[in-house]
Write a protein that holds these residues in place. Sequence first.
Motif, short mmCIF file in Angstrom:
data_model
loop_
_atom_site.label_atom_id
_atom_site.label_comp_id
_atom_site.label_asym_id
_atom_site.label_seq_id
_atom_site.Cartn_x
_atom_site.Cartn_y
_atom_site.Cartn_z
N VAL A 10 46.47 102.51 30.46
CA VAL A 10 45.84 101.52 29.57
C VAL A 10 46.90 100.50 29.18
O VAL A 10 48.02 100.86 28.82
N GLY A 11 46.52 99.25 29.27
CA GLY A 11 47.49 98.18 29.08
C GLY A 11 47.68 97.76 27.64
O GLY A 11 47.39 96.61 27.28
N GLY A 12 48.18 98.68 26.81
CA GLY A 12 48.48 98.31 25.44
C GLY A 12 49.51 97.20 25.36
O GLY A 12 49.51 96.40 24.42
N GLY A 13 50.38 97.13 26.37
CA GLY A 13 51.39 96.08 26.43
C GLY A 13 50.89 94.85 27.16
O GLY A 13 50.94 93.73 26.64
N THR A 14 50.36 95.04 28.38
CA THR A 14 49.94 93.88 29.18
C THR A 14 48.71 93.18 28.62
O THR A 14 48.49 92.00 28.90
N THR A 15 47.91 93.87 27.83
CA THR A 15 46.75 93.21 27.20
C THR A 15 47.22 92.08 26.28
O THR A 15 46.49 91.11 26.06
N LYS A 16 48.44 92.20 25.75
CA LYS A 16 48.96 91.16 24.87
C LYS A 16 49.29 89.88 25.64
O LYS A 16 49.47 88.82 25.04
N ILE A 17 49.37 90.01 26.97
CA ILE A 17 49.66 88.86 27.81
C ILE A 17 48.39 88.33 28.46
O ILE A 17 48.07 87.15 28.40
N GLY A 18 47.62 89.22 29.07
CA GLY A 18 46.38 88.82 29.72
C GLY A 18 46.55 88.61 31.20
O GLY A 18 47.39 87.82 31.64
N ASP A 19 45.78 89.34 31.99
CA ASP A 19 45.82 89.23 33.45
C ASP A 19 45.11 87.94 33.86
O ASP A 19 43.93 87.76 33.56
N PRO A 20 45.80 87.02 34.54
CA PRO A 20 45.16 85.77 34.95
C PRO A 20 44.21 85.93 36.13
O PRO A 20 43.47 85.00 36.47
N THR A 21 44.20 87.11 36.77
CA THR A 21 43.38 87.32 37.96
C THR A 21 41.91 87.06 37.66
O THR A 21 41.32 87.69 36.79
N GLY A 22 41.31 86.12 38.39
CA GLY A 22 39.89 85.84 38.24
C GLY A 22 39.53 85.11 36.96
O GLY A 22 38.35 84.90 36.67
N LYS A 23 40.52 84.69 36.18
CA LYS A 23 40.25 84.03 34.91
C LYS A 23 40.60 82.54 35.02
O LYS A 23 41.57 82.16 35.65
N GLU A 24 39.79 81.72 34.37
CA GLU A 24 40.02 80.28 34.41
C GLU A 24 40.63 79.77 33.11
O GLU A 24 40.90 78.59 32.96
N GLU A 25 40.83 80.66 32.15
CA GLU A 25 41.44 80.24 30.90
C GLU A 25 42.16 81.43 30.27
O GLU A 25 41.94 82.58 30.64
N LEU A 26 43.02 81.13 29.32
CA LEU A 26 43.79 82.17 28.64
C LEU A 26 42.87 83.07 27.83
O LEU A 26 41.95 82.58 27.16
#
Length: 412
Positions: free
Chosen positions: A69-85
């Motif tokens: 579980v991305g307790g750390g990476t969720t704070k950044i946000g995976d850009p894959t498939g996303k068009e905005e932050l």
Amino acid sequence: MTFIEEFKKRGYFYQCTDLTTLEQKTTRGKIAAYIGFDCTAESLHVGNLMQIMILRLLQKYGHKPIVLVGGGTTKIGDPTGKEELRKYLSDEDISRNMAGIKKSLSKFIKFGDGPSDAVMVNNADWLDNLGYIEFLRKYGRNFSINRMLTMDSVKTRLEREQSLTFLEFNYMLLQAYDFYYLNKTYNCSLQLGGSDQWGNIVTGVELIRKMSKNESFGLTTPLLTTSSGAKMGKSVSGAVWINEEHLSPYDYYQYWRNTEDADVGKFAKLYCEFSQSEEKEFETLISENINEAKKKLAYRVTELCHGKEKAQEAFDTAIKVFEQKTVSHNLPSILLDKKILSQGIMCIDLLCHTGLTASKGEGRRLIRGMGIKINDNLVVDENLIINSNHLKDKAIKISSGKKKHVLIKIEE
């Protein structure tokens, strides 16, 4: 049958870094493999179901599933498939979502201390205290900007001239580091994910090779859409959640009951765990009676998620509502104050209150289009007032179209 053979047979396979060696490794011994989930919601949804079923398949063959579980990476946000932050989530939000994700997964896999029991790890445990300068000095030299710019998650955003923040650009490095950390700490040799994660996964495989020379693999699944092109996990009403507090077992059942004809066989392979004989019977049922096949699909998938009792309730409710045209108290329901009903409430206001429509204007349009029924009676008056006289068996059934139904019950 081996893990990889069933993986392919079920329709999970898309791409692998070294399929021959991975098949040998999973056949000769047991491995640890991981799938990551960012903590962006309090429940997983049907769009995650293929990954969940893969964790279940790993466990079936005696391999050890690691849920990251991305307790750390969720704070950044995976850009894959996303068009905005992605929107900002607090530590409290992330912690709450993490608990919801474990609840979703516990319906399908067993967590514990046994050799093939699943474990859940949180990448915040190692990322939160990772010194940035130290990280860049030790690991940064192993990442090529030229290569990173060719990855789909980056290239798509740049081609569309949509902003990609430096924060998001770092996500790929941290996901690669996650794989390296799990390989070093848990002897995890396989990362699984959707085909859109291929670039991130390969980057992790390469980091492990460069830093430790350990053997590791990446294995991806196809990105699923329905035959009409709709994204899996989405319905007209929103996301099809796995946790019952976000979506009732009945609505979950109905999502699968309304599967497009062309998808019934495919979804049965992906999600039903039919035996070989059951699979043949189901194929015959598809050709002879597609509606009965859809009922069986919906029942089996609901049973797997919510248990036999809730699946049977959902099945019986659907029969009462759609075939017997009677009121079933197992339908999704909302409570309405007794005083409001005794005074009367406009039908279009009630439609908004139940969530069947998003606005009064939409409610009026549906009524004009003959799309709203009260207790199975067509509503023709846009200004209809609903009151206590509409109660039937201590409830009022409101229907939008043929498939969306809500019961209004009285709060005493």
